[in-house]
Motif scaffolding. Structure first.
Motif, PDB file in Angstrom:
ATOM      1  N   PHE A  92       0.805  -1.223   0.000  1.00 28.06           N
ATOM      2  CA  PHE A  92       0.000   0.000   0.000  1.00 28.06           C
ATOM      3  C   PHE A  92       0.841   1.278   0.000  1.00 28.06           C
ATOM      4  N   LYS A  93       2.139   1.129  -0.213  1.00 28.21           N
ATOM      5  CA  LYS A  93       2.984   2.322  -0.304  1.00 28.21           C
ATOM      6  C   LYS A  93       2.572   3.108  -1.555  1.00 28.21           C
ATOM      7  N   GLU A  94       2.830   4.377  -1.541  1.00 31.83           N
ATOM      8  CA  GLU A  94       2.509   5.285  -2.653  1.00 31.83           C
ATOM      9  C   GLU A  94       1.020   5.591  -2.768  1.00 31.83           C
ATOM     10  N   LEU A  95       0.209   5.110  -1.823  1.00 33.23           N
ATOM     11  CA  LEU A  95      -1.226   5.383  -1.868  1.00 33.23           C
ATOM     12  C   LEU A  95      -1.590   6.386  -0.781  1.00 33.23           C
ATOM     13  N   ASP A  96      -2.406   7.395  -1.141  1.00 35.38           N
ATOM     14  CA  ASP A  96      -2.867   8.335  -0.124  1.00 35.38           C
ATOM     15  C   ASP A  96      -3.884   7.639   0.770  1.00 35.38           C
ATOM     16  N   SER A  97      -4.216   8.237   1.896  1.00 30.81           N
ATOM     17  CA  SER A  97      -5.015   7.556   2.913  1.00 30.81           C
ATOM     18  C   SER A  97      -6.390   7.126   2.417  1.00 30.81           C
ATOM     19  N   ALA A  98      -7.054   7.971   1.634  1.00 34.15           N
ATOM     20  CA  ALA A  98      -8.394   7.628   1.134  1.00 34.15           C
ATOM     21  C   ALA A  98      -8.323   6.469   0.141  1.00 34.15           C
ATOM     22  N   THR A  99      -7.371   6.540  -0.775  1.00 33.53           N
ATOM     23  CA  THR A  99      -7.211   5.477  -1.768  1.00 33.53           C
ATOM     24  C   THR A  99      -6.794   4.183  -1.098  1.00 33.53           C
ATOM     25  N   LYS A 100      -5.914   4.291  -0.113  1.00 34.21           N
ATOM     26  CA  LYS A 100      -5.434   3.099   0.594  1.00 34.21           C
ATOM     27  C   LYS A 100      -6.596   2.340   1.224  1.00 34.21           C
ATOM     28  N   LYS A 101      -7.528   3.062   1.844  1.00 36.16           N
ATOM     29  CA  LYS A 101      -8.680   2.404   2.474  1.00 36.16           C
ATOM     30  C   LYS A 101      -9.502   1.655   1.433  1.00 36.16           C
ATOM     31  N   GLN A 102      -9.734   2.273   0.285  1.00 33.92           N
ATOM     32  CA  GLN A 102     -10.512   1.629  -0.772  1.00 33.92           C
ATOM     33  C   GLN A 102      -9.802   0.380  -1.288  1.00 33.92           C
TER      34      GLN A 102
END
Length: 197
Positions: A145-155
């Motif tokens: 999940f690196k390189e993902l912002d918090s909202a995108t990471k949750k999805q």
């Protein structure tokens, strides 16, 4: 069957990376593997995937198991489009499956885009999606999940949970919040192991 590591050691020249490691990954559960940088987490999962061999010790529980993986590097074919990357690992994917999955990863209208034109975060999601759309028994993810912002990471984490069901999943991460999120969603199926010397 659980994946069991017994007295496993690995050295490169005079440098010992893993020494007498004993761990067990429970079948049908999600296990997060944590530890300081350089402790040997990536080496360990590469041994599980038979990309490297150990010097001593045994690994059981992976016999006849199909493994899918997300590596630290995306390892995508940059010169072709997303659709071709997905079909490389699963030629039987239908158009509907690909587009529905792309939508859930918030990669709308990217199926026919060349991978080299995508942002770093989009490439990461394609790499994760490619692993999820392979027919696997065990999923191994190295800092997925690196390189993902918090909202995108949750999805993306939600979609990983949806796709893996009761399969065995091993996730290497430095981020405790990722473990905590999985616990909040599937509390009875998540474990945490720490690798130390």
């Amino acid at each position: 069957m659980d994946i069991t590591i017994h007295n496993l050691s690995k050295s490169y020249g005079t440098s010992t990376v893993l020494e007498d490691i004993n761990l067990s990954f429970k079948e049908g559960e999600v296990t997060f593997l944590q530890g300081t940088s350089g402790i040997g987490k990536t080496t360990l999962i590469r041994i599980l995937m038979q990309l490297e061999s150990s010097d001593t010790g045994t690994v059981t529980g992976l016999e006849d198991k199909t493994i899918s993986a997300v590596f630290q590097d995306n390892l995508l074919c940059e010169s072709v489009n997303v659709k071709q990357n997905l079909l490389l690992i699963n030629p039987n994917l239908s158009y509907d499956t690909m587009t529905e999955s792309m939508d859930k990863m918030h990669l709308h209208d990217c199926l026919n885009k060349k991978v080299s034109s995508l942002s770093g975060g989009m490439k990461r999601r394609v790499a994760i999606l490619r692993a999820l759309l392979y027919e696997f028994d065990v999923l191994i993810m190295d800092e997925p999940f690196k390189e993902l912002d918090s909202a995108t990471k949750k999805q993306v984490m939600d979609f990983v949970i949806e796709c893996t069901g009761d399969k065995t999943v091993i996730i290497v991460t430095h981020n405790t919040s990722e473990y905590e999120y999985f616990v909040s969603q599937i509390p009875c199926r998540v474990n945490l192991l720490s690798l130390s010397k």
